[in-house]
Design a protein around this motif. Structure first.
Motif, PDB file in Angstrom:
ATOM      1  N   VAL A   1      -2.224 -11.092   3.136  1.00 35.36           N
ATOM      2  CA  VAL A   1      -1.304 -10.583   4.258  1.00 35.36           C
ATOM      3  C   VAL A   1      -2.315  -9.862   5.212  1.00 35.36           C
TER       4      VAL A   1
ATOM      5  N   ASP B   1      -0.302 -14.381   5.771  1.00 34.05           N
ATOM      6  CA  ASP B   1       0.772 -14.126   6.192  1.00 34.05           C
ATOM      7  C   ASP B   1       0.383 -12.903   7.253  1.00 34.05           C
TER       8      ASP B   1
ATOM      9  N   CYS C   1       1.513 -10.040   9.450  1.00 32.72           N
ATOM     10  CA  CYS C   1       2.608  -8.973   9.180  1.00 32.72           C
ATOM     11  C   CYS C   1       2.392  -7.877  10.350  1.00 32.72           C
TER      12      CYS C   1
ATOM     13  N   VAL D   1       4.644  -4.013  11.235  1.00 35.87           N
ATOM     14  CA  VAL D   1       5.623  -3.213  10.943  1.00 35.87           C
ATOM     15  C   VAL D   1       5.773  -2.260  12.029  1.00 35.87           C
TER      16      VAL D   1
ATOM     17  N   HIS E   1       5.513 -12.464   9.935  1.00 36.48           N
ATOM     18  CA  HIS E   1       6.763 -11.413   9.349  1.00 36.48           C
ATOM     19  C   HIS E   1       6.780 -10.023  10.130  1.00 36.48           C
TER      20      HIS E   1
ATOM     21  N   SER F   1       8.731  -6.545   9.925  1.00 32.80           N
ATOM     22  CA  SER F   1       9.452  -5.512   9.131  1.00 32.80           C
ATOM     23  C   SER F   1       9.510  -4.043   9.652  1.00 32.80           C
TER      24      SER F   1
ATOM     25  N   LEU G   1       3.157  -2.650   4.879  1.00 31.28           N
ATOM     26  CA  LEU G   1       2.554  -3.723   4.400  1.00 31.28           C
ATOM     27  C   LEU G   1       2.322  -4.157   2.954  1.00 31.28           C
TER      28      LEU G   1
ATOM     29  N   GLU H   1       5.393  -5.714   2.020  1.00 28.68           N
ATOM     30  CA  GLU H   1       5.234  -6.990   1.991  1.00 28.68           C
ATOM     31  C   GLU H   1       4.253  -7.649   1.170  1.00 28.68           C
TER      32      GLU H   1
END
Length: 293
Positions: free
Chosen positions: A5, A33, A35, A37, A78, A80, A89, A92
């Motif tokens: 991540v 991935d 990510c 937020v 992703h 979120s 995080l 995730e």
């Protein structure tokens, strides 16, 4: 498949983290991935639909980050929502079953290549998987993957977990392993006695370094490239500066003895190293963490 991540922001620091994530993913054969937020329920009365605009922009940033990733990397993005970027995080990581987190150094530091900001600090206190910290400027690295792993070892609880993790990672990456003994630099190490002379300390450091090397060798193929040295210097910072660092190198350190079980916390020695390190640092929990083969 292993998953990493990357905590991403569309900033130079975010690009640093993404660049390190690409190197690690390629070296480990892992999926990346990316990510982002966002804070939930953000309301700006004067701007109707502000949340939708922000989310749309964030999704565009993520897609741009994905498109900038080399084609040989398996990558997904992703978006979120959470009040805490760090906790978002971590959520995730749990949802995706990821094995590590990668973040860039804070962009507001004035000293050194690393500057541990609020998100990194929160992650260092709460992450249950290894945390990789990219130094400022990592986005300019020309290394395709990790060149060599340096494992900085003391004698406190958790050192055996760190060594096993470094050995396993080196073998997975097929990257040489360099063991650095910090025993002589730590005034509170488990091998020191108040009656010790500098010669005594040095002798025990040499013995500890050799023992560590023997342990690592026993877990690696016979011809696997591995070396050991003792960090010399009047301070941790000066000792780290004497070591040879090259683009593509990576340092692994253990968590502080004060860390909660299966959580990270940066000890004083590692924090001092971080101030002067020109290469990424990975902080490993004291206890074994779940991992995929």
């Amino acid at each position: 498949m292993k998953r990493l991540v990357v905590g991403y922001l569309a900033t130079p620091s975010g690009e640093d983290g993404l660049a390190l994530g690409v190197q690690l993913a390629r070296s480990l054969g892992a999926q990346l991935d990316i990510c982002m937020v966002l804070p939930p329920d953000r309301t700006v009365p004067a701007e109707t639909g502000y949340d939708d605009i922000l989310a749309s922009r964030a999704q565009r940033w993520l897609e741009e980050a994905k498109s900038s990733t080399p084609s040989d990397i398996d990558v997904d993005v992703h978006l979120s929502f959470h009040e805490s970027f760090a906790q978002g995080l971590l959520d995730e990581v749990t949802r995706l079953g990821a094995q590590a987190i990668v973040v860039g150094a804070a962009g507001d530091g004035l000293l050194g290549r690393h500057s541990v900001g609020s998100v990194s600090t929160e992650l260092l206190h709460s992450a249950h998987v290894p945390l990789a910290l990219a130094p400022r400027g990592a986005r300019h690295s020309t290394a395709k993957q990790i060149r060599e792993i340096t494992c900085a070892l003391g004698t406190r609880a958790g050192a055996d977990v760190l060594l096993r993790t470094a050995v396993r990672t080196s073998e997975l990456m097929q990257a040489p392993l360099r063991l650095v003994s910090l025993v002589a630099l730590d005034p509170r190490n488990d091998l020191r006695d108040h009656r010790d002379t500098p010669e005594d300390i040095r002798e025990r450091a040499v013995a500890h370094a050799q023992s560590t090397l023997d342990t690592a060798r026993s877990a690696l193929p016979e011809e696997f490239p591995i070396s050991v040295l003792i960090a010399d210097g009047s301070t941790v910072e000066s000792a780290v500066r004497t070591l040879d660092w090259q683009d593509g190198d990576l340092v692994m350190v253990g968590s502080s003895r004060l860390a909660q079980p299966h959580r990270l916390f940066l000890g004083s020695t590692a924090a001092k190293m971080l101030r002067v390190l020109p290469v990424p640092m990975v902080v490993v929990p004291k206890q074994e963490f779940p991992h995929s083969e």
